[in-house]
Each structure stands twice: as C-alpha cells, then as structure tokens.
Design a protein around this motif. Structure first.
Motif, PDB file in Angstrom:
ATOM      1  N   VAL A 182       0.829  -1.158   0.033  1.00 32.02           N
ATOM      2  CA  VAL A 182      -0.111   0.038   0.017  1.00 32.02           C
ATOM      3  C   VAL A 182       1.075   1.240  -0.119  1.00 32.02           C
ATOM      4  N   ASN A 183       0.603   2.405  -0.893  1.00 28.66           N
ATOM      5  CA  ASN A 183       1.330   3.513  -0.960  1.00 28.66           C
ATOM      6  C   ASN A 183       0.391   4.463  -0.326  1.00 28.66           C
ATOM      7  N   GLN A 184       1.058   4.961   0.940  1.00 28.12           N
ATOM      8  CA  GLN A 184       0.361   5.825   1.797  1.00 28.12           C
ATOM      9  C   GLN A 184       0.085   7.105   1.121  1.00 28.12           C
ATOM     10  N   GLN A 185       1.047   7.680   0.592  1.00 26.59           N
ATOM     11  CA  GLN A 185       0.917   9.002  -0.240  1.00 26.59           C
ATOM     12  C   GLN A 185      -0.404   8.841  -1.338  1.00 26.59           C
ATOM     13  N   PHE A 186      -0.378   7.759  -1.963  1.00 32.79           N
ATOM     14  CA  PHE A 186      -1.427   7.814  -3.066  1.00 32.79           C
ATOM     15  C   PHE A 186      -2.815   7.429  -2.271  1.00 32.79           C
ATOM     16  N   LEU A 187      -2.676   6.474  -1.206  1.00 40.63           N
ATOM     17  CA  LEU A 187      -4.010   6.380  -0.463  1.00 40.63           C
ATOM     18  C   LEU A 187      -4.561   7.657   0.106  1.00 40.63           C
ATOM     19  N   LYS A 188      -3.844   8.584   0.561  1.00 38.59           N
ATOM     20  CA  LYS A 188      -4.406   9.777   1.059  1.00 38.59           C
ATOM     21  C   LYS A 188      -4.809  10.629   0.179  1.00 38.59           C
ATOM     22  N   ALA A 189      -4.209  10.640  -0.950  1.00 36.06           N
ATOM     23  CA  ALA A 189      -4.859  11.447  -2.138  1.00 36.06           C
ATOM     24  C   ALA A 189      -6.290  10.862  -2.459  1.00 36.06           C
ATOM     25  N   LEU A 190      -6.158   9.304  -2.722  1.00 32.57           N
ATOM     26  CA  LEU A 190      -7.556   8.687  -2.923  1.00 32.57           C
ATOM     27  C   LEU A 190      -8.679   9.100  -1.964  1.00 32.57           C
ATOM     28  N   LYS A 191      -8.484   9.155  -0.680  1.00 35.22           N
ATOM     29  CA  LYS A 191      -9.346   9.705   0.325  1.00 35.22           C
ATOM     30  C   LYS A 191      -9.585  11.097   0.437  1.00 35.22           C
ATOM     31  N   SER A 192      -9.011  11.948  -0.329  1.00 35.82           N
ATOM     32  CA  SER A 192      -9.355  13.702  -0.064  1.00 35.82           C
ATOM     33  C   SER A 192     -10.325  14.079  -0.533  1.00 35.82           C
ATOM     34  N   ASN A 193     -11.134  13.300  -1.188  1.00 38.04           N
ATOM     35  CA  ASN A 193     -12.261  13.737  -2.084  1.00 38.04           C
ATOM     36  C   ASN A 193     -13.548  14.242  -1.063  1.00 38.04           C
ATOM     37  N   ASP A 194     -14.068  15.283  -1.194  1.00 39.85           N
ATOM     38  CA  ASP A 194     -15.272  15.946  -0.680  1.00 39.85           C
ATOM     39  C   ASP A 194     -16.429  14.765  -0.335  1.00 39.85           C
ATOM     40  N   THR A 223       2.502   9.827  -7.804  1.00 36.87           N
ATOM     41  CA  THR A 223       2.679   8.093  -7.689  1.00 36.87           C
ATOM     42  C   THR A 223       2.323   7.566  -9.177  1.00 36.87           C
ATOM     43  N   GLU A 224       2.598   8.254 -10.049  1.00 36.47           N
ATOM     44  CA  GLU A 224       2.295   7.750 -11.282  1.00 36.47           C
ATOM     45  C   GLU A 224       2.998   6.531 -11.719  1.00 36.47           C
ATOM     46  N   ASN A 225       4.292   6.160 -11.127  1.00 38.53           N
ATOM     47  CA  ASN A 225       5.109   5.161 -11.500  1.00 38.53           C
ATOM     48  C   ASN A 225       5.125   4.201 -10.924  1.00 38.53           C
ATOM     49  N   ILE A 226       4.121   4.028  -9.936  1.00 38.55           N
ATOM     50  CA  ILE A 226       4.057   2.868  -8.835  1.00 38.55           C
ATOM     51  C   ILE A 226       3.691   1.658  -9.771  1.00 38.55           C
ATOM     52  N   SER A 227       4.069   0.554  -9.387  1.00 37.37           N
ATOM     53  CA  SER A 227       3.870  -0.967  -9.805  1.00 37.37           C
ATOM     54  C   SER A 227       2.234  -1.066  -9.915  1.00 37.37           C
ATOM     55  N   VAL A 228       1.834  -2.082 -10.781  1.00 37.59           N
ATOM     56  CA  VAL A 228       0.402  -2.297 -10.909  1.00 37.59           C
ATOM     57  C   VAL A 228       0.382  -3.144  -9.612  1.00 37.59           C
ATOM     58  N   ASN A 229       1.048  -3.838  -9.072  1.00 33.74           N
ATOM     59  CA  ASN A 229       0.876  -4.635  -7.534  1.00 33.74           C
ATOM     60  C   ASN A 229       0.395  -3.414  -6.693  1.00 33.74           C
ATOM     61  N   ASP A 230       1.162  -2.616  -6.496  1.00 33.50           N
ATOM     62  CA  ASP A 230       1.346  -1.519  -5.618  1.00 33.50           C
ATOM     63  C   ASP A 230       0.024  -0.756  -5.722  1.00 33.50           C
ATOM     64  N   LEU A 231      -0.367  -0.555  -6.889  1.00 32.78           N
ATOM     65  CA  LEU A 231      -1.776   0.340  -7.480  1.00 32.78           C
ATOM     66  C   LEU A 231      -2.850  -0.450  -6.904  1.00 32.78           C
ATOM     67  N   LEU A 232      -3.036  -1.768  -7.236  1.00 32.46           N
ATOM     68  CA  LEU A 232      -4.226  -2.604  -7.010  1.00 32.46           C
ATOM     69  C   LEU A 232      -4.260  -2.944  -5.409  1.00 32.46           C
ATOM     70  N   ALA A 233      -2.985  -2.823  -4.686  1.00 32.06           N
ATOM     71  CA  ALA A 233      -3.024  -3.197  -3.323  1.00 32.06           C
ATOM     72  C   ALA A 233      -3.658  -1.944  -2.619  1.00 32.06           C
ATOM     73  N   THR A 234      -3.138  -0.583  -3.194  1.00 30.99           N
ATOM     74  CA  THR A 234      -3.662   0.375  -2.510  1.00 30.99           C
ATOM     75  C   THR A 234      -5.418   0.784  -2.744  1.00 30.99           C
ATOM     76  N   LEU A 235      -5.637   0.310  -3.906  1.00 26.08           N
ATOM     77  CA  LEU A 235      -7.034   0.473  -4.301  1.00 26.08           C
ATOM     78  C   LEU A 235      -8.116  -0.309  -3.304  1.00 26.08           C
ATOM     79  N   THR A 236      -7.257  -1.615  -3.131  1.00 33.40           N
ATOM     80  CA  THR A 236      -7.997  -2.442  -2.284  1.00 33.40           C
ATOM     81  C   THR A 236      -8.164  -1.901  -0.855  1.00 33.40           C
ATOM     82  N   ARG A 237      -7.106  -1.316  -0.446  1.00 35.26           N
ATOM     83  CA  ARG A 237      -6.948  -0.731   0.793  1.00 35.26           C
ATOM     84  C   ARG A 237      -7.968   0.452   1.059  1.00 35.26           C
ATOM     85  N   PHE A 238      -8.048   1.351  -0.177  1.00 40.72           N
ATOM     86  CA  PHE A 238      -9.004   2.397  -0.265  1.00 40.72           C
ATOM     87  C   PHE A 238     -10.343   2.131  -0.106  1.00 40.72           C
TER      88      PHE A 238
END
Length: 400
Positions: free
Chosen positions: A246-258, A287-302
């Motif tokens: 899980v990429n915490q920086q990316f996760l924080k951005a995903l959760k920032s929506n109003d 975080t545009e260059n994170i791996s697809v594994n990290d991407l999907l792990a972060t989306l699942t955690r989201f």
C-alpha cells in the motif's frame, strides 16, 4: 375489470407468490436471476430462494453498455436502442433459466427487474441547483413482460427519488424485512462495484434503521485489473494486490475527495469513482510510476478503509455495543479486502449465506421483495428521515 388488473389482484391474494428477481450491477459481469417464493409482506415477509443463477454477459454486451455507462457525453440513439435491446436480452436470459430449471412461465407470478444502471447522478455529485437527484436504469420492462408473458415490475429507483431519496441504496427495505432480528445489532454490508451497508438495530425500530453508500467496493479494483490485464475481469483472490504494498501517499490522495466529508446518508457511483479519479490522485501524490501490484493493493486498501470509516462514523456512540457484520456481493470473494476489514473493525463477521440467502443472490432477492411490497405490502413506516422514504416502488408492465 381489466383482465391484467384482475390477474394482479389474484396474485396479491395468494398465500405465496413466485417472483423472479433480476439484478445487474455496475460490474457488468452478468444478470443475477433469483426465483423466490415469498409469503406475506413487510416485517412478516418470509422468503425461500428456490433457484439462482448468474447468466454471464458476453463481451459484446459489455462493450455496448460501456459506450454509455457512466459517461456524460454519449450517442443518444445508442442509448435508446440499448434500452430495448437489454430488455429483450434479459427476457431471453429469464426464459433460459426457467428452461434449465424445468419451470414453466405460468408457474411464475412476477418478474422484478432492476435494469442496468447507466447513470447515477445524485445532487451531491452533479451540483446543479435547479436539478433534482437523478438515476437511469435501462432494459425496458414492457419488453420483458411481453417476451416472457410474465407481469414485470421495473424502474424501482424513480419512486425513491420522487419521494425524497437519492434512488439508492434500496437494499434497506428487504434487509429490514428479512434480516432484522430482535436483540442483535446487524450491519448488512454489500460490496458490489459500490459498497453500501444497512444498520439493523436490535430494537427492530424501523425509524432507527440506517443505510448509506460508503464509496468504492470493487469498481476501481476491477477497472484497473481490466486496464492492465485485458484477459481478466477482476483480481481473482486478490492475487495481484497481495503481491503489492500500500502506497500511503497515494491512499491519502484517494481519500481526499469531498464525498467522504459529506453527511450520511449519501450515494455515489462510477460516475465519480472511475479511472480518471485514480489518475488525478496519482498525479497529485506523484505516484504515477508505482507498480501495478502496488496500485491494486492501494485501491483495495482504499475500499477497506472507506468502508470501515463509514461504518464507524455512522454508528457513532453505539460503537461500543456488539455488532455482527453480514457480508454480501463480489467483495466477499476478495480475501485481502475481507482480511483488512476484519483488522479495521472489531466486530464479528459473517456472510448472508449464514442467514439462508446466498450473498451472490442477495440483491436479486431484495428486488423480488420490493416487487412483492408493490403488489401486497406498503404498510411499513420508516419515519420521515432523509434517504428512506416509506413508499412502494416500481412500474408495472403487463404482457398483453
């Protein structure tokens, strides 16, 4: 009396009714077909799931729907053609199931068709002052009724909106009628493309029932699995995500929506949570260059964190009480998502299967219950709170 009205009257008077519930969700994987035997109505409803099957959508069907699905700009003629075509396709799928189950159409009293959602636009998302909440499901009920010869009830969400709701989630009605239990606080968590839950209080007071969408369930996980692995429609057993971090920086951005700051109850859809949503979050978090594994792990955690936080916030001061969470929907089959939810929420986890209704069939069953209420129910009072109007829903289509 019109013969169709007379038939409807006779169905309403029966001791039990055989109703087929149809559900096709935002994942576009296929049509869930549930043949139910239903007795009584309201809080006295009793359901027996007689048969269930999912008829897969072909790639051609998925492609045609995706041309209009959750898009602001579409070919309007194509939408009109799809409305009829989906209705005919779903009628064929019903007939296919009945043949497989060796059941004649004259043994079925009603079809309850959810239709195929192509746009969900609550006011909190479209933000246009002069326009109300809106939603659109296609798959015309008249076409289903005429082709199958079975009275069809469809387009349930419009009455919900007309009565002050957002058109979703509708699961609350069936959840309360068949899953509520005196003495036990239950949370019915459905993890489809979008996740939602119904809180059923141990008091069984309908005015204390609560329901809301939480945000994403599987929609982003599925979308990015298809994007990077076109041969896959979803991350089976979280095999891709489990290899990532899980990429915490990316996760924080995903959760920032109003959306996550707006008051409950609320609804949403892929109109907000789509590929562009994720791309913008990646840009803002670099975080545009994170791996697809990290991407999907972060989306699942989201999905896991937003579901857990919504439940915790909604139950508020009652969080110290005992709750049982009953899970359903495709997310039940994602072990990583489920394990994270167990870590985040200190409650007992079960499946709706443990209550006698398959989690995969649950939504189709709930629409059968809504149709049953339309014909012979409508006496339950959920109070005057936002989001749960006390109304019967659905438009009736006769075969002749």
């Amino acid at each position: 009396m019109n013969q169709n009205i007379q038939s409807l009257y006779q169905i309403a008077q029966k001791f039990s009714r055989k109703i087929i519930g149809l559900m096709s969700g935002t994942s576009l994987d296929g049509l869930d077909v549930a043949l139910c035997e239903i007795q009584d109505s309201g809080e006295n409803t009793k359901v027996n799931l007689l048969q269930f099957d999912t008829v897969d959508y072909s790639e051609d069907i998925k492609t045609e729907i995706r041309k209009v699905f959750a898009k602001e700009t579409i070919d309007f003629r194509h939408l009109a053609l799809l409305n009829e075509w989906i209705g005919l396709l779903q009628a064929d799928m019903v007939l296919q199931c009945l043949k497989k189950w060796n059941i004649h159409t004259n043994e079925v009293d009603l079809i309850a068709s959810h239709g195929q959602t192509v746009m969900h636009a609550p006011k909190i998302l479209h933000n246009q002052e002069k326009f109300p909440n809106a939603t659109l499901q296609i798959g015309d009920g008249d076409h289903i009724a005429v082709k199958t010869g079975i009275i069809t009830i469809s387009d349930f969400r419009q009455k919900h909106i007309a009565a002050g709701g957002e058109g979703a989630p509708l699961a609350v009605y069936g959840d309360y009628f068949i899953f509520g239990k005196k003495g036990e606080n239950r949370i019915m968590l459905n993890m489809g493309g979008i996740a939602n839950f119904t809180f059923l209080p141990s008091s069984m007071n309908p005015e204390a029932v609560f329901v809301t969408d939480t945000g994403t369930g599987n929609t982003l996980i599925d979308a990015f699995t298809r994007l990077y692995f076109p041969e896959k429609s979803f991350d089976n057993n979280a095999e891709i995500a489990k290899k990532g971090t899980v990429n915490q920086q990316f996760l924080k951005a995903l959760k920032s929506n109003d959306f996550f700051k707006k008051p409950f109850p609320k609804t949403t859809g892929p109109e907000l949570f789509g590929i562009d949503y994720v791309k913008k979050a990646q840009i803002s978090s670099e975080t545009e260059n994170i791996s697809v594994n990290d991407l999907l792990a972060t989306l699942t955690r989201f999905s896991a964190e937003t579901i857990a936080e919504a439940i915790q916030n909604a139950i508020g001061n009652a969080r110290d009480e005992n709750f049982t969470i009953y899970m359903s929907g495709g997310g039940v089959h994602n072990p990583l998502l489920v394990n994270w939810l167990r870590e985040l929420l200190p409650f007992d986890f079960q499946k709706t299967d443990d209550l006698g209704i398959s989690g995969d069939a649950k939504e189709a069953v709930l629409f059968a219950i809504l149709a049953n209420e339309t014909i012979c129910g409508g006496k339950s009072d959920f109070g005057t709170r936002k989001g749960i109007p006390s109304v019967c829903m659905g438009k009736i289509s006769f075969p002749s």
